[in-house]
Design an enzyme around this catalytic site. Sequence first.
Site, short mmCIF file in Angstrom:
data_model
loop_
_atom_site.label_atom_id
_atom_site.label_comp_id
_atom_site.label_asym_id
_atom_site.label_seq_id
_atom_site.Cartn_x
_atom_site.Cartn_y
_atom_site.Cartn_z
N SER A 138 0.86 -1.19 0.00
CA SER A 138 0.00 0.00 0.00
C SER A 138 0.88 1.23 0.00
O SER A 138 1.97 1.23 0.61
CB SER A 138 -0.86 0.00 1.26
OG SER A 138 -1.38 1.30 1.48
N TYR A 161 -2.19 -2.23 10.17
CA TYR A 161 -2.33 -2.42 8.71
C TYR A 161 -1.06 -1.97 7.99
O TYR A 161 -0.51 -2.69 7.15
CB TYR A 161 -3.54 -1.62 8.22
CG TYR A 161 -3.68 -1.59 6.72
CD1 TYR A 161 -4.20 -2.69 6.03
CD2 TYR A 161 -3.29 -0.48 5.98
CE1 TYR A 161 -4.32 -2.67 4.65
CE2 TYR A 161 -3.41 -0.46 4.61
CZ TYR A 161 -3.92 -1.56 3.94
OH TYR A 161 -4.04 -1.53 2.57
N1 LIG Z 1 -8.42 0.56 -1.48
C1 LIG Z 1 -7.28 1.14 -1.15
O1 LIG Z 1 -7.22 2.36 -0.89
C2 LIG Z 1 -6.02 0.33 -1.05
C3 LIG Z 1 -4.81 1.01 -1.06
C4 LIG Z 1 -3.63 0.30 -0.97
C5 LIG Z 1 -3.66 -1.07 -0.87
N2 LIG Z 1 -4.84 -1.72 -0.85
C6 LIG Z 1 -4.80 -3.19 -0.75
O2 LIG Z 1 -5.38 -3.73 -1.92
C7 LIG Z 1 -6.02 -4.96 -1.60
C8 LIG Z 1 -7.49 -4.88 -1.99
O3 LIG Z 1 -8.07 -3.79 -1.33
P1 LIG Z 1 -9.60 -3.40 -1.50
O4 LIG Z 1 -9.67 -1.96 -1.33
O5 LIG Z 1 -10.16 -4.03 -2.70
O6 LIG Z 1 -10.18 -4.08 -0.16
P2 LIG Z 1 -11.45 -5.00 0.10
O7 LIG Z 1 -11.57 -5.09 1.58
O8 LIG Z 1 -12.61 -4.51 -0.69
O9 LIG Z 1 -11.03 -6.40 -0.52
C9 LIG Z 1 -10.35 -7.39 0.22
C10 LIG Z 1 -10.85 -8.74 -0.22
O10 LIG Z 1 -10.19 -9.74 0.59
C11 LIG Z 1 -11.17 -10.68 1.03
N3 LIG Z 1 -10.69 -11.29 2.28
C12 LIG Z 1 -10.60 -10.73 3.51
N4 LIG Z 1 -10.13 -11.63 4.39
C13 LIG Z 1 -9.88 -12.78 3.69
C14 LIG Z 1 -9.37 -14.05 4.04
N5 LIG Z 1 -9.02 -14.36 5.31
N6 LIG Z 1 -9.22 -14.98 3.07
C15 LIG Z 1 -9.59 -14.71 1.78
N7 LIG Z 1 -10.10 -13.53 1.39
C16 LIG Z 1 -10.23 -12.56 2.34
C17 LIG Z 1 -12.44 -9.85 1.21
O11 LIG Z 1 -13.60 -10.67 1.23
C18 LIG Z 1 -12.35 -8.93 -0.01
O12 LIG Z 1 -12.91 -9.57 -1.15
C19 LIG Z 1 -5.78 -5.17 -0.12
O13 LIG Z 1 -4.62 -5.96 0.05
C20 LIG Z 1 -5.56 -3.77 0.41
O14 LIG Z 1 -4.79 -3.78 1.57
C21 LIG Z 1 -6.03 -1.06 -0.94
#
Ligand SMILES: NC(=O)c1ccc[n+]([C@@H]2O[C@H](COP(=O)([O-])OP(=O)(O)OC[C@H]3O[C@@H](n4cnc5c(N)ncnc54)[C@H](O)[C@@H]3O)[C@@H](O)[C@H]2O)c1
Length: 256
Positions: free
Chosen positions: A149, A162
């Site tokens: 991230s 996180y």
């Molecule tokens: N949205 C942002 O601003 C952002 C920024 C930087 C990094 N990220 C990273 O990108 C990735 C996706 O983020 P997002 O915004 O789509 O988040 P999100 O929470 O919408 O998606 C996460 C997904 O992981 C699944 N999940 C959670 N726990 C799980 C487990 N134990 N086993 C299997 N699946 C599981 C959830 O059901 C969901 O589908 C993450 O790793 C997040 O940390 C997001």
Amino acid sequence: MIEGLKDKVVIVTGGGHGIGKAYSLGFGQSGSCVVVADIDKPAADKVSAEIVQQTGAHALALHTDVADEGSTKEMAAAVRQHFGRIDVLINNAAIFATIPMNRGRIETIDPDEWDRLMAVNLKGLFFCCRAVLPSMRAQKSGKIINIASGTVFAGSPGRIHYVTSKMATIGFTRTLAREVGDDNINVNVLAPGNTLSEENPSQEVIRLRQSSAGLRALKRIQMPQDVVGAMLFMASPLSDFITGQTVNVDGGISFL
Ligand SMILES: NC(=O)c1ccc[n+]([C@@H]2O[C@H](COP(=O)([O-])OP(=O)(O)OC[C@H]3O[C@@H](n4cnc5c(N)ncnc54)[C@H](O)[C@@H]3O)[C@@H](O)[C@H]2O)c1
């Protein structure tokens, strides 16, 4: 959408929602065989059906808990049984938005939440990599892309558990890249910036995501689709000589 991904077998953990869903659809558009592995099986089913309907690509939905080693081994076994090989693993699943976390300061974070978040965001990587490596080593090829991230580059007041878990993916990646290079396996990090990934965002969430826009060289809100091109490149043969690296996709907030 990008050359060289057709018929590649790609696992996207956490592919049922948000950015993982966008990656899954992008791989589908590229003709890959997409495995949507999520703890939310109905969501994985929906994305898998969308891939088949929209792109005609092969897709498989699996119920997977990345924090459970047995579940990750079942995931890898199911993929091998269904598609015969594993070419790409995207370690995207995390406690983040769909399964929310405390975004407060250090004093407010419950130690149990710290442990659960590390079990999913960090140990999940360890388990998923161990589950797919026997296939990739036997094939003498493979690509693993771990999701960090943009928060790790500048630090971020709040949600220290996180940010810590995401920074650790970089050390994990650099080490694993050196451990598996002899088997022609690439391991890299992709770090998205603050992205509007929620399906039905509240005004508060939109404000939170909008807050980064003014900090960017490219001054707009970041959407899941903004990260997909870099992801497809990192999974494709176009990036065959890149390993151990961190690719930052944030519209120009942090310059590494
Ligand atoms: N949205 C942002 O601003 C952002 C920024 C930087 C990094 N990220 C990273 O990108 C990735 C996706 O983020 P997002 O915004 O789509 O988040 P999100 O929470 O919408 O998606 C996460 C997904 O992981 C699944 N999940 C959670 N726990 C799980 C487990 N134990 N086993 C299997 N699946 C599981 C959830 O059901 C969901 O589908 C993450 O790793 C997040 O940390 C997001």
